[in-house]
Design an enzyme around this catalytic site. Structure first.
Site, PDB file in Angstrom:
ATOM      1  CG  ASP A 347      -1.881   1.151   1.135  1.00 10.87           C
ATOM      2  OD1 ASP A 347      -2.052   1.738   0.313  1.00 10.87           O
ATOM      3  OD2 ASP A 347      -2.412   1.415   2.295  1.00 10.87           O
ATOM      4  CB  CYS A 373      -6.504   6.122  -3.462  1.00 10.12           C
ATOM      5  SG  CYS A 373      -4.935   7.178  -2.786  1.00 10.12           S
TER       6      CYS A 373
END
Length: 417
Positions: A347, A373
């Site tokens: 991440d 994201c």
């Protein structure tokens, strides 16, 4: 210049005629007239524009501040249309077909908000204006208690005489009020970010006006940067608030990052788990152990690596209070020996993996779960590095950010035969 918005780019409607103009708060199918523009971030941005005919995708926004506040560009768009657009944009960037799962709640879902305190008002930043502040009366995406929090702040400032921050002159005493809520525990953390140390009288008033807080902090800010960060000192209450996601309890501190949508976090954790295979898992960029602790509870043997020592301390605390088999260590992702693991969870920051991508390619790891994201960063990481050794095994999008253009992607990669 007038015409129909045909597509979206970076969260803005795109109008194409003789020029390509980006129009904020406009959506595909809107018929608009743009009267003036300005150049910003390398693109023409509509400054003065009117909506002549609304798109059928539109809905009435719930918040009275919509259109000026920079928090929710897509609140005027029906939620189903938001999801479809996010899936379409992700597919165009990455060329990956992915299902999308909407947030279980689209109002009152945010567990943190940073209210800026300025000489021009208290609230949130105005869209497109670095010195503009929307004087907030409500925030439907954050909390029904927003008026209560802001009223307590205004009364506290009035009694103490502390000066709000001047954005242009970069002077003042109080800069931000940060509120965190445990959506499933009801606990509240209040953190005042200020440029001065409080006197005894100020501290007493602070405790009185925010007596509802589970955890009360004063963060001393040593720089003039416009961000809600400082050296946090506990004033009253508990050092942490807790959030409960299914059978896992997470501790939250003013200086630790935690996913902003507690209601959709379970979907994100389940998606990561769904792509995780084998027994031994490396949680790279592990933060406070959000993924690692969850996976350890499900029987995986987890090790985590994180560059931030405080986040590592929080991750190990989270592992301890949940009684799971997970150990987190301080280290750089790009310097971590990756061997004897079945799956690596990554991440990374918004810029992507960079050097760590080559490390993964050279490892013998069978599977990678890439959480991001920022689909553009993932595409670069995959096309330049990961593609050499891995193929895409599937992807799921989780809408952690309703009413914004952002979406969280979980992409499963498996080593090529």
């Amino acid at each position: 210049m007038r015409g129909i918005i045909t597509t979206m780019e970076d969260g803005l409607g795109v109008l194409e005629d003789r020029r390509r103009v980006h129009v904020p708060f406009a959506y595909p199918g809107d018929y608009v007239v743009v009267r003036s523009t300005r150049r910003r971030f390398g693109k023409l941005l509509a400054r003065n524009f009117n909506l002549l005919e609304p798109s059928p995708l539109r809905q009435m926004p719930r918040c009275r501040h919509f259109g000026t506040c920079g928090g929710c560009l897509w609140q005027g768009l029906k939620y189903r249309a938001q999801l479809e657009l996010k899936k379409e944009i992700f597919g165009k960037i990455t060329r990956i077909k992915a299902e999308i799962k909407g947030s279980p709640k689209i109002w009152g879902f945010r567990n943190v908000s940073n209210f800026i305190v300025t000489t021009d008002g208290i609230g949130l930043k105005e869209y497109g204006n670095p010195f503009g502040v929307v004087r907030l009366k409500e925030c439907p995406v954050f909390s029904k208690r927003t008026p209560e929090y802001l009223r307590a702040l205004r009364d506290f400032l009035k009694e103490t005489g502390l000066k709000p921050w001047n954005l242009r002159a970069k002077t003042g005493e109080v800069h931000y009020l940060q509120i965190r809520e445990g959506k499933f525990t009801g606990e509240v953390m209040v953190n005042l970010i200020a440029h001065v140390e409080p006197s005894e009288g100020v501290l007493e008033a602070f405790k009185d006006y925010f007596s509802f807080a589970t955890s009360l902090y004063w963060s001393l800010k040593h720089d003039e940067r416009d961000d809600p960060h400082g050296e946090a000192e506990l004033i009253a209450g508990e050092p942490y608030i807790r959030e409960r996601i299914e059978d896992i309890t997470y501790l939250i501190h003013p200086n630790s990052f935690f996913q902003t949508n507690s209601h959709a976090l379970k979907l994100l954790l389940n998606a990561v788990e769904g792509f995780t295979d084998g027994e031994r898992v490396l949680d790279l960029y592990s933060g406070v152990g959000t993924f690692g602790v969850w996976l350890a509870r499900r029987g995986f043997k987890v090790e985590g690596i994180e560059i931030n020592p405080f986040a590592v301390e929080m991750a190990n605390r989270n592992a301890e209070i949940n009684g799971v088999d997970a150990v987190f260590r301080v280290g750089k992702a790009e310097e971590t020996p990756i061997e004897n693991y079945d799956t690596v969870i990554v991440d990374p920051p918004r810029k992507g993996l960079k050097e760590a991508a080559d490390l993964l390619v050279k490892s013998g790891v069978e599977g990678i779960v890439y959480v991001s994201c920022n689909p553009k960063a993932f595409k670069l990481d995959y096309e330049r590095h990961l593609k050499k050794a891995y193929r895409i095994d599937g992807a799921v999008l989780i809408d952690m950010f309703p009413h914004t253009p952002h979406v969280e992607a979980i992409i499963g990669l498996v080593r090529k035969e």
